[in-house]
Design an enzyme around this catalytic site. Structure first.
Site, PDB file in Angstrom:
ATOM      1  N   ASP A 181       0.956  -0.722   0.111  1.00 20.79           N
ATOM      2  CA  ASP A 181       0.132   0.436   0.412  1.00 20.79           C
ATOM      3  C   ASP A 181       1.039   1.161  -0.041  1.00 20.79           C
ATOM      4  O   ASP A 181       2.179   0.936   0.429  1.00 20.79           O
ATOM      5  CB  ASP A 181      -0.836   0.160   1.140  1.00 20.79           C
ATOM      6  CG  ASP A 181      -2.145   1.095   1.196  1.00 20.79           C
ATOM      7  OD1 ASP A 181      -2.475   1.685   0.133  1.00 20.79           O
ATOM      8  OD2 ASP A 181      -1.882   1.364   2.430  1.00 20.79           O
ATOM      9  N   LEU A 182       0.167   2.269  -0.294  1.00 20.76           N
ATOM     10  CA  LEU A 182       1.255   3.617  -0.643  1.00 20.76           C
ATOM     11  C   LEU A 182       1.386   4.610   0.758  1.00 20.76           C
ATOM     12  O   LEU A 182       2.033   4.074   1.748  1.00 20.76           O
ATOM     13  CB  LEU A 182       0.499   4.492  -1.779  1.00 20.76           C
ATOM     14  CG  LEU A 182       1.483   5.705  -2.161  1.00 20.76           C
ATOM     15  CD1 LEU A 182       2.836   5.364  -1.533  1.00 20.76           C
ATOM     16  CD2 LEU A 182       1.170   6.053  -3.548  1.00 20.76           C
ATOM     17  N   ASP A 183       0.153   4.670   1.017  1.00 16.80           N
ATOM     18  CA  ASP A 183      -0.146   5.914   1.836  1.00 16.80           C
ATOM     19  C   ASP A 183      -0.477   5.425   3.245  1.00 16.80           C
ATOM     20  O   ASP A 183      -1.053   4.363   3.562  1.00 16.80           O
ATOM     21  CB  ASP A 183      -1.704   7.040   2.190  1.00 16.80           C
ATOM     22  CG  ASP A 183      -1.297   7.779   0.881  1.00 16.80           C
ATOM     23  OD1 ASP A 183      -0.867   8.841   0.388  1.00 16.80           O
ATOM     24  OD2 ASP A 183      -1.906   7.001  -0.277  1.00 16.80           O
ATOM     25  N   ASP A 217      -1.937  -0.688   5.766  1.00 20.99           N
ATOM     26  CA  ASP A 217      -2.293  -0.620   7.123  1.00 20.99           C
ATOM     27  C   ASP A 217      -3.843  -0.252   7.429  1.00 20.99           C
ATOM     28  O   ASP A 217      -4.309  -0.019   8.753  1.00 20.99           O
ATOM     29  CB  ASP A 217      -1.863   1.419   7.342  1.00 20.99           C
ATOM     30  CG  ASP A 217      -2.416   2.197   6.544  1.00 20.99           C
ATOM     31  OD1 ASP A 217      -2.320   1.705   5.330  1.00 20.99           O
ATOM     32  OD2 ASP A 217      -2.742   3.635   6.749  1.00 20.99           O
TER      33      ASP A 217
END
Length: 250
Positions: free
Chosen positions: A19-21, A195
């Site tokens: 995932d990124l953010d 997250d």
């Protein structure tokens, strides 16, 4: 709730999905506030090389935003929660946007305009209401999102200080599963780092395919087996993974 153990930095044939953010980059008040960072780009490039391309960023952001923030370090990527996907060879696979997305955008825009700090993110295949800067509107945002989604046949995807209305048909788990059927991912052990609640689909898919998930951030109920504290810890772990993979010679 007990902390999850740190994941092993094994040197076997793993495939890493990120995932990124909140995972590769710290969370920010608005989507555009997240910018490229030299260490992140360098770590991703090292990892892609070490794992022979078995790395994909799987995010709620568009593919263009993924490339902007990562400096294009990951050829394989899935955007808008799996609705838009780019294979490792560069081929694009996009689902057709639901006509309800445009209709929903108009209503969500009116909601956001009337509430300072609430931001509407338009992605074509989905639309998201971000309220990190004004958390007092969370209950209202969730309520209006559910109402608009029901009337326009969209899927509600809650996240951390955001709620998204998306075209039905894919999620991070389906994206991970699709990648695992393709070269260079096929035959590897999938590892998903995330997250948010949206990443639970990826954790479950990784487990189903013989791999595991890594929850980044505070401990909560999750399908992930392992945990890391924050994006800095993620980059440290990715660096360690890349370093444990033996170099090959032609």
């Amino acid at each position: 709730m007990a902390d999850l153990p740190a994941p092993p930095a094994q040197s076997g044939p793993i495939a890493v999905f990120l995932d990124l953010d909140g995972v590769l980059a710290p969370l920010a008040p608005t989507p555009e506030a997240v910018v490229p960072e030299p260490r992140r780009t360098a770590v991703l490039k090292r990892l892609v090389k070490a794992l022979d391309g078995r790395v994909a960023v799987v995010s709620g952001r568009t593919l263009g935003e993924i490339d902007r923030i990562t400096d294009g370090a990951s050829p394989a990527a899935a955007g808008v929660h799996g609705l838009s996907r780019r294979r490792a060879n560069g081929e694009r696979l996009d689902l057709k946007a639901s006509p309800g997305v445009l209709l929903a955008e108009a209503e969500l825009a009116a909601f956001a305009d009337a509430r300072p700090g609430v931001v509407l993110e338009r992605k074509g295949l989905s639309a998201g209401l971000h309220y990190r800067a004004s958390p007092q509107y969370e209950a209202e945002a969730l309520a209006v999102a559910r109402d608009v989604a029901e009337r326009h046949s969209l899927k509600v995807q809650p996240g951390i200080m955001v709620v998204e209305l998306k075209t039905p048909g894919a999620d991070k788990g389906t994206a991970l599963t699709a990648f695992m059927q393709e070269v260079p991912f096929k035959g590897a052990v999938p590892v998903m780092l995330g997250d948010d609640l949206t990443d639970e689909y990826g954790f479950a898919a990784a487990e189903a395919l013989g791999g595991w998930g890594v929850l980044v951030g505070p401990r909560r109920e999750t399908a992930a087996r392992y945990g890391l504290s924050d994006p800095d810890a993620v980059l440290d772990w990715l660096d360690e993974v890349a370093a444990t993979v033996p170099e090959t010679t032609a």
